[in-house]
Write a protein that holds these residues in place. Structure first.
Motif, PDB file in Angstrom:
ATOM      1  N   ILE A   1      -0.517   7.727   6.915  1.00 49.29           N
ATOM      2  CA  ILE A   1       0.137   6.472   7.282  1.00 49.29           C
ATOM      3  C   ILE A   1      -0.030   6.175   8.774  1.00 49.29           C
ATOM      4  CG2 ILE A   1       1.817   6.663   5.423  1.00 49.29           C
ATOM      5  CD1 ILE A   1       3.868   7.550   7.480  1.00 49.29           C
ATOM      6  N   PRO A   2       0.058   4.899   9.171  1.00 51.63           N
ATOM      7  CA  PRO A   2      -0.037   4.529  10.594  1.00 51.63           C
ATOM      8  C   PRO A   2       1.276   4.765  11.325  1.00 51.63           C
ATOM      9  CG  PRO A   2       0.169   2.560   9.233  1.00 51.63           C
ATOM     10  CD  PRO A   2       0.084   3.719   8.280  1.00 51.63           C
ATOM     11  N   HIS A   3       1.189   5.344  12.521  1.00 50.01           N
ATOM     12  CA  HIS A   3       2.360   5.703  13.310  1.00 50.01           C
ATOM     13  C   HIS A   3       2.469   4.825  14.553  1.00 50.01           C
ATOM     14  CE1 HIS A   3       3.205   9.546  11.156  1.00 50.01           C
ATOM     15  NE2 HIS A   3       1.913   9.461  10.897  1.00 50.01           N
TER      16      HIS A   3
ATOM     17  N   THR B   1       0.826  -1.218   0.000  1.00 53.13           N
ATOM     18  CA  THR B   1       0.000   0.000   0.000  1.00 53.13           C
ATOM     19  C   THR B   1       0.855   1.261   0.000  1.00 53.13           C
ATOM     20  OG1 THR B   1      -1.775  -1.128   1.197  1.00 53.13           O
ATOM     21  CG2 THR B   1      -1.762   1.291   1.277  1.00 53.13           C
ATOM     22  N   TYR B   2       1.883   1.300   0.852  1.00 52.84           N
ATOM     23  CA  TYR B   2       2.619   2.543   1.067  1.00 52.84           C
ATOM     24  C   TYR B   2       4.016   2.569   0.446  1.00 52.84           C
ATOM     25  CZ  TYR B   2      -0.995   3.689   4.475  1.00 52.84           C
ATOM     26  OH  TYR B   2      -2.196   3.954   5.079  1.00 52.84           O
TER      27      TYR B   2
ATOM     28  N   ALA C   1       4.030  16.244   2.184  1.00 51.54           N
ATOM     29  CA  ALA C   1       4.541  15.577   3.381  1.00 51.54           C
ATOM     30  C   ALA C   1       3.504  15.584   4.498  1.00 51.54           C
ATOM     31  CB  ALA C   1       5.832  16.242   3.843  1.00 51.54           C
ATOM     32  N   ILE C   2       2.839  16.716   4.682  1.00 54.75           N
ATOM     33  CA  ILE C   2       1.803  16.807   5.716  1.00 54.75           C
ATOM     34  C   ILE C   2       0.682  15.816   5.433  1.00 54.75           C
ATOM     35  CG2 ILE C   2       0.012  18.299   6.708  1.00 54.75           C
ATOM     36  CD1 ILE C   2       1.957  20.659   6.263  1.00 54.75           C
ATOM     37  N   GLN C   3       0.227  15.778   4.190  1.00 58.33           N
ATOM     38  CA  GLN C   3      -0.859  14.868   3.831  1.00 58.33           C
ATOM     39  C   GLN C   3      -0.440  13.412   4.013  1.00 58.33           C
ATOM     40  OE1 GLN C   3      -3.999  15.684   3.219  1.00 58.33           O
ATOM     41  NE2 GLN C   3      -4.464  13.499   3.120  1.00 58.33           N
ATOM     42  N   PHE C   4       0.790  13.090   3.617  1.00 59.59           N
ATOM     43  CA  PHE C   4       1.280  11.720   3.747  1.00 59.59           C
ATOM     44  C   PHE C   4       1.347  11.295   5.212  1.00 59.59           C
ATOM     45  CE2 PHE C   4       4.689   8.510   3.870  1.00 59.59           C
ATOM     46  CZ  PHE C   4       4.211   7.614   2.925  1.00 59.59           C
ATOM     47  N   LEU C   5       1.847  12.195   6.068  1.00 60.57           N
ATOM     48  CA  LEU C   5       1.950  11.881   7.487  1.00 60.57           C
ATOM     49  C   LEU C   5       0.580  11.717   8.141  1.00 60.57           C
ATOM     50  CD1 LEU C   5       4.927  14.241   8.386  1.00 60.57           C
ATOM     51  CD2 LEU C   5       4.932  11.745   8.542  1.00 60.57           C
TER      52      LEU C   5
END
Length: 346
Positions: free
Chosen positions: A196-198, A59-60, A189-193
């Motif tokens: 995704i799961p952290h 997926t990522y 970068a903001i949208q990607f962060l």
């Protein structure tokens, strides 16, 4: 005090082939042997689910899965052991660490503060031909990045906040890699962060070639964005997520604010971070918070500066020149740090 060094590696090609070359390099070091010793000493506080990890990477980050496959074909390790050591996606322990970031007019400056035994001692310039953006910077836990810059001029660094209440997700050094791999500017970068799961709580500091910048405060439960120029190891927006002890982090932030000002030149800023007399460079290696490297990235010129340890002149890489076919200085980085603790390669 000891002398330390970091290898310089350049590679242009597929992620699979990068994995092959990385595995060959690993076989010349003590990293795998040291990692096995660590796992014997302590049981991991997380689980490995092979199928779900595979699906997450598809997926990522499908290209990075190919990199892992290339490594595995050389190392001949079981899939579970590969994922344990190199995939950095975890289900369900992170030591406290430091790190300080300052964003200047046209550069991002960072001290990476952590334990030498976790440090790869490898600086990588990588231009893939099978998807993803070219990147420059030191590697972390082999496949990850603790800071770096990509060909689009996006610069990234992260700062540890706390390890309370982790969730299933990627850990910081893989998240740093993914941001550089797939994002071209600060909004991406903001949208990607956000997507995704952290696994844990960190601040991710980004700057792009348009000189936009942001500090994205992330926990497994929430995310907030602030537009500031300084970051140490406590949240300013997600304050309810802060660890109990933030005194040292606030003291370092005070030193940064005290010595920086609008228009601070890169050379002066670098010295400020790399010279212990200013109270930003840290010698707390046994507390997992000693300064191992100082870096400066210019997103417009694509220059990357780095020095190991303290009071040294940075090595300067022109990433754009390398992308256009010019060679770079491949002699190892050399430096001195105030501890007898050794890098993971030894």
């Amino acid at each position: 005090m000891q002398q330390v060094s970091s290898e310089i590696m350049t590679f242009k090609g597929s992620h699979y082939d990068l994995g092959v070359e990385t595995a060959k390099w690993l076989q010349t070091t003590e990293i795998l042997k040291n990692r096995e010793k660590e796992w014997r000493k302590r049981t991991p506080r997380f689980d490995i689910d092979i199928n779900e990890t595979y699906q997450i990477f598809q997926t990522y980050a499908p290209q990075i899965w190919e990199e892992l496959r290339g490594m595995q074909d050389v190392l001949n390790l079981p899939t579970r052991q590969m994922l344990l050591n190199f995939a950095h996606y975890r289900f369900t322990d992170l030591k406290d660490s430091g790190c300080t970031v300052y964003i200047g007019d046209d550069y991002l400056l960072r001290n990476y503060d952590y334990h030498p035994a976790t440090y790869d001692g490898r600086y990588l310039l990588f231009q893939p031909n099978d998807g993803g953006l070219a990147q420059i910077g030191p590697t972390s836990r082999i496949t990850g990045r603790m800071d770096g810059m990509n060909e689009a001029g996006l610069v990234m660094g992260y700062n540890f906040m706390h390890r309370k209440k982790p969730k299933n997700g990627f850990v910081c050094y893989m998240i740093g890699r993914l941001v550089l791999q797939y994002c071209k500017d600060v909004p991406e970068a903001i949208q990607f962060l956000k997507e995704i799961p952290h696994r844990s709580s960190f601040s991710y500091i980004v700057m792009d070639k348009h000189l936009n910048h942001a500090i994205i405060e992330v926990s497994p439960r929430s995310i907030e964005v602030r537009y500031d120029r300084t970051c140490t190891n406590h949240f300013k927006l997600l304050t309810h997520e802060n660890r109990n002890y933030t005194k040292e982090s606030k003291a370092r932030l005070h030193q940064v604010l005290k010595h920086t000002s609008h228009g601070l030149k890169p050379d002066d800023a670098f010295q400020l971070f790399n010279d212990p007399q200013y109270g930003i460079y840290s010698k707390l290696f046994k507390s997992w918070s000693g300064t191992i490297h100082t870096v400066l990235y210019n997103p417009q010129s694509l220059e990357a500066w780095i020095t190991l340890g303290k009071n040294d002149t940075p090595r300067v890489f022109n990433f754009n020149d390398w992308l256009n076919g010019n060679e770079v200085n491949l002699s190892p980085l050399q430096g001195a740090i105030d501890t007898d603790l050794t890098f993971a390669t030894h």
